[in-house]
Each structure stands twice: as C-alpha cells, then as structure tokens.
Design an enzyme around this catalytic site. Structure first.
Site, PDB file in Angstrom:
ATOM      1  N   ASP A  20      39.753  42.748  34.128  1.00  0.00           N
ATOM      2  CA  ASP A  20      39.824  44.108  33.579  1.00  0.00           C
ATOM      3  C   ASP A  20      38.452  44.726  33.334  1.00  0.00           C
ATOM      4  O   ASP A  20      38.266  45.518  32.411  1.00  0.00           O
ATOM      5  CB  ASP A  20      40.653  44.121  32.282  1.00  0.00           C
ATOM      6  CG  ASP A  20      42.013  43.486  32.502  1.00  0.00           C
ATOM      7  OD1 ASP A  20      42.666  43.863  33.475  1.00  0.00           O
ATOM      8  OD2 ASP A  20      42.398  42.608  31.712  1.00  0.00           O
ATOM      9  N   HIS A  48      45.157  46.559  39.052  1.00  0.00           N
ATOM     10  CA  HIS A  48      43.971  47.329  39.433  1.00  0.00           C
ATOM     11  C   HIS A  48      44.281  48.820  39.351  1.00  0.00           C
ATOM     12  O   HIS A  48      45.163  49.316  40.039  1.00  0.00           O
ATOM     13  CB  HIS A  48      43.526  46.939  40.848  1.00  0.00           C
ATOM     14  CG  HIS A  48      42.997  45.535  40.928  1.00  0.00           C
ATOM     15  ND1 HIS A  48      42.797  44.855  42.104  1.00  0.00           N
ATOM     16  CD2 HIS A  48      42.605  44.682  39.943  1.00  0.00           C
ATOM     17  CE1 HIS A  48      42.312  43.645  41.842  1.00  0.00           C
ATOM     18  NE2 HIS A  48      42.191  43.513  40.543  1.00  0.00           N
TER      19      HIS A  48
HETATM   20  P1  IMP Z   1      48.545  34.216  35.381  1.00  0.00           P
HETATM   21  O1  IMP Z   1      47.464  34.572  36.332  1.00  0.00           O
HETATM   22  O2  IMP Z   1      49.674  35.223  35.367  1.00  0.00           O
HETATM   23  O3  IMP Z   1      49.039  32.809  35.553  1.00  0.00           O
HETATM   24  O4  IMP Z   1      47.905  34.266  33.905  1.00  0.00           O
HETATM   25  C1  IMP Z   1      46.932  33.315  33.484  1.00  0.00           C
HETATM   26  C2  IMP Z   1      45.888  33.956  32.587  1.00  0.00           C
HETATM   27  O5  IMP Z   1      45.105  34.866  33.355  1.00  0.00           O
HETATM   28  C3  IMP Z   1      46.472  34.767  31.439  1.00  0.00           C
HETATM   29  O6  IMP Z   1      45.608  34.662  30.322  1.00  0.00           O
HETATM   30  C4  IMP Z   1      46.451  36.181  31.971  1.00  0.00           C
HETATM   31  O7  IMP Z   1      46.415  37.135  30.940  1.00  0.00           O
HETATM   32  C5  IMP Z   1      45.150  36.164  32.777  1.00  0.00           C
HETATM   33  N1  IMP Z   1      45.170  37.158  33.860  1.00  0.00           N
HETATM   34  C6  IMP Z   1      45.833  37.090  35.021  1.00  0.00           C
HETATM   35  N2  IMP Z   1      45.600  38.184  35.769  1.00  0.00           N
HETATM   36  C7  IMP Z   1      44.754  38.959  35.060  1.00  0.00           C
HETATM   37  C8  IMP Z   1      44.109  40.212  35.324  1.00  0.00           C
HETATM   38  O8  IMP Z   1      44.265  40.851  36.371  1.00  0.00           O
HETATM   39  N3  IMP Z   1      43.294  40.682  34.327  1.00  0.00           N
HETATM   40  C9  IMP Z   1      43.075  39.984  33.181  1.00  0.00           C
HETATM   41  N4  IMP Z   1      43.640  38.818  32.913  1.00  0.00           N
HETATM   42  C10 IMP Z   1      44.467  38.300  33.842  1.00  0.00           C
END
Ligand code: IMP
Length: 456
Positions: A20, A48
């Site tokens: 982010d 995004h």
């Molecule tokens: P997952 O990728 O859905 O398995 O989530 C694993 C960790 O990565 C969690 O803490 C999510 O909040 C973080 N996360 C996954 N994608 C994003 C993103 O696009 N931005 C920020 N955090 C992310």
C-alpha cells in the site's frame, strides 16, 4: 542486408515497506515509457488503486498500466489466478471503456486458486489477517502437488488441455466435503473460465521474444519486500516472493535483460493484518484495535462518524494521532476496507531495504499526509532513525509544514521543510529520489528531475 534489432530491457518496481505504498499510481505514471507492464507475484490479494479524473480504478490482478492503451499487459507464471475475480475485473474495465482483448496475456503456468483454497484461507488465515483470497493455500498446494493420492494443484494449462476434467475433479472434491457453497463456486468458475481463456498463452517465449525485439518491460511487484514469504517476519507475510530478483522467475524473462530497480515508499508507513510494525503509533493498542475492527467489519465510515481527526491530532495520545493520520490520509484496505495500522517513517528500515534489495531509485508517496503533524502539540514531523531494532533507535523531528504549503500548481516550489526532510531521506538511503507524491491524483505526482533546484 538484415538489420539487427536492439534488444529491450526490463525494470522492476517493488514496494519497500508493507504494501500500500502507492505502487499502482507510480506504475501508471511511468507506464508510457514502457511497452509491457507485467505482474510476477501474488493474485487477487493485491489492491492497486489509480485515481483518475472520472473516479477510482481498483485493480487486483491486472497490471496497473491499463490506462495506457498502447501498452501491453502480462501476468506471469508467479501469479496465482482467481478466475471469478479476474473475470469481474475484466468486466469492470470494459464498463470503464477499456477492452483488454489483444492487450492482456496470461501465462498458462499460473496456478489456479480453487474454491477450497478460499475456504481454507477464510477458516485459517484469521490470525495472520490474510486477505481471504486463497493465496496461501494455493501456493502451498502447488508445492505439495498431491494430496490423498490426487493432484491438489492445477495450472491454467490444465484448464487449456481439458477444463471439464479439472472442473469435474474440483467438483468431486467439493462434493466429498459436502460443501454446497463450494459446488456453487465451481459453476461460477466455469463461467469465469470462458471469459479468461482467450487471454491465456501457452507460449513460454511470449515475453522473451518481445524483449529480444526491443520491448521495454516494467515489472510491477505486488505486496512488498517486508511481506516476502522468506525475508518477511513469518508467519505475518504473504505467500509469494515479493523481492525484485524474483520478477524474472515469476515474470518469465531471463534476468540478463535487467536494467534497474525502482522502490516505492510512503512518508508514513502502514500495515494491514498482524505482525511487527516497529514504529506503530499507539503500539499494541493500535494493533489490537485494527484487528478487532477487521473482525467486526468496522471501517472508514465508523471512524469518520465516531472520531474527530483534528481533535485527536491536538491531543497527546499516539494512538489517537495514528487514528487521525489514518482518517486524514485514507489508510483503509483497498480490497477489504480494513483500517490500516499506521506508523512513522522508519528510515533505518528503508535504508536496509534499499541496500539489501539493490534499489536504484525511490519514489516517496503521501508526502502531503505529513502536513497533519503541523496540528500536533509539538508541531514536528517525527521520523524513526537508528541502527536495527536493538541499538540506538530514536525519533528525530523535522520542522512541520501545514496543508496550505502543499502546492496545487505543479510548477510551484515544494515547502522548504519538506525539501529538507526529503534531502535527508536521500542522504540516509544513499539513492536518489525520483518522484514525490503530494496527493492521490495523477497530476499530484512530481518527478524530481523537474525540480532539481528544490531538492538541492
Ligand atoms: P495474504 O496475501 O492474503 O495471504 O495475506 C497475508 C498478509 O499480507 C496479510 O497481513 C495481508 O494483510 C498482507 N497483504 C496481502 N496483500 C496485501 C496488499 O496488497 N497490501 C498490503 N498488505 C497485503
């Protein structure tokens, strides 16, 4: 006589904090100078956002170059594909007047996110605070390959070969688990596959051939280096490799074409989900509060209704200052709406990321959000410096500037306080700043070469 074409090159852009950081708007800004924008990791967990004159464009799996109609888009084999989400993203773009036929290409090596992956993620990902898109279970099954004597991972190439066979297998697995919800999801997947199928290529040379013929590629990282599955703080990480070197593995291009690595940071940091955030405003209280809010579905509207950002800034409670920064700079999850945990810019961490991952130049977004500190009692912009977690870390304060000092006119000079802070950032990280974000709009990105005098 045959003329020889000069080969192109690839640049890699990654986030330097916890996601982010505003990577999409930087990609959107730079895309005109490239021929292909490519994703190499992650899936629908990415959120995004590009802010355009006619509204916000929210992308999850499709590369952020969509608004540049001349630019081709590629989703590499390191990405996992959520078929329904991708089909609805294509539908959303079509409604926006962007038809990706002939522009988007997807590797047939991408693993398929199955309904059972989403279910498992929603049941088990709570503690980590995953986005619930089945990303972890999908990458895990790819590595496991077989479970109970059956294949447990499928790639898009399996669907190309015999989609009905794959859907039948998934259906049987769903029926075995007697999950009505899963069986329905399977039918929706079939429909989505009809939409996605025309974009899938079985040509492993799709990208290398183009680059050999001169194409310029920008790899767009999803998530960020601090969330890398190996280098991040397990288990609070995503399940893919987010580091720039991985762009060439997940993006299907020989690394000999690499030219430079671009990092994107944010002037305040944020994190969604659990895990260490050393500069978090309000510390554990903020972490607990954001986790509870995510569980109970509380988000932006509730905070806006229940709290006064300006009053919180004037108080002496770090937790309140963090909440105010979140409210004023819109730090809520793009996909999930969850409140993000907010912290101070961590210069030591940023310097380490730049050194460790070979970053050549840096964009710093959300510099406008620093204006909130002018409303705090001590009126300085706090930034964390120092060596590592244990030794000698402390906060230093830079002189503050108010919102009125942020120029609306793109040719007007930056506030001198901001120039001083950014000059210090450059000195500490040892790499040039290339762009500065002063707001979410496309016109609010400043390229540094255009303002060299300001930065000196
Ligand atoms: P997952 O990728 O859905 O398995 O989530 C694993 C960790 O990565 C969690 O803490 C999510 O909040 C973080 N996360 C996954 N994608 C994003 C993103 O696009 N931005 C920020 N955090 C992310």
């Amino acid at each position: 006589m045959e003329t020889q074409t000069k080969a192109g090159y690839a640049d890699v852009l990654v986030g330097l904090q916890y996601g982010d950081e505003g990577k999409a708007r930087v990609v959107d800004h730079l895309a005109g100078a490239y021929d292909v924008i490519a994703r190499f990791n992650g899936g629908a967990n990415a959120g995004h956002t590009i802010v355009t004159a006619s509204g916000e464009l929210r992308l999850r799996q499709i590369p952020s170059g969509v608004l540049h109609r001349r630019v081709a888009l590629y989703i590499g084999s390191g990405c996992v594909i959520g078929l329904q989400q991708l089909a609805s993203e294509l539908g959303m773009l079509a409604a926006y007047g962007i038809d990706l036929a002939g522009r988007l290409t997807i590797s047939d090596r991408c693993p398929l996110v199955q309904p059972v992956h989403v279910l498992r993620d929603r049941n088990e990902g709570g503690q980590i605070g995953t986005t619930g898109n089945g990303i972890g279970p999908c990458y895990a099954d790819l590595a496991v390959r077989m479970h109970d004597g059956e294949r447990c991972s499928f790639q898009l190439r399996d669907l190309l070969r015999d989609a009905e066979e794959v859907f039948e297998k998934l259906n049987r697995a769903a029926a075995l688990r007697e999950e009505g919800e899963l069986a329905n999801a399977m039918n929706r997947m079939r429909e989505a596959w009809d939409v996605v199928r025309p974009f899938v290529t079985d040509d492993p040379l799709w990208l290398p051939r183009r680059v050999e013929q001169g194409a310029r590629v920008l790899f767009e990282g999803a998530q960020s280096v601090m969330l890398d599955v190996v280098h991040g703080d397990q288990p609070w990480v995503t399940s893919s490799h987010t580091l720039p070197s991985y762009a060439y593995v997940g993006g299907d291009l020989p690394c000999k074409y690499h030219r430079k690595t671009i990092g994107v940071a944010k002037a305040i940091v944020s994190r969604v989900g659990g895990g260490p955030l050393p500069t978090e405003l309000g510390g554990e209280r903020s972490e607990r509060y954001c986790a509870d809010a995510a569980r109970s579905g509380r988000g932006k509207a509730d905070e806006a209704a229940g709290a006064n950002a300006l009053a919180l800034l004037a108080g002496d409670d770090d937790f309140g200052i963090g909440m105010a920064l979140r409210m004023l700079s819109n730090e809520y999850g793009t996909g999930t709406g969850r409140p993000r945990r907010v912290g101070l810019l961590d210069l030591a961490q940023l310097r380490l990321a730049v050194q460790q991952f070979g970053i050549d130049e840096v964009f710093v977004n959300k510099c406008d959000s620093l204006a909130a500190f002018a409303r705090c009692a001590d009126q300085g912009i706090p930034v964390m410096v120092g060596k590592g977690y244990a030794g000698g870390r402390h906060t230093i304060r830079f002189p503050a500037f108010g919102e009125a000092a942020i120029p609306k006119d793109p040719a007007a000079p930056l506030p001198p306080q901001l120039v001083a802070l950014l000059t210090r950032v450059e000195e500490v990280i040892g790499r040039p700043l290339r762009g500065i974000g002063l707001g979410p709009g496309r016109e609010q990105m400043r390229m540094v070469e255009e303002h060299q005098e300001d930065m000196k």
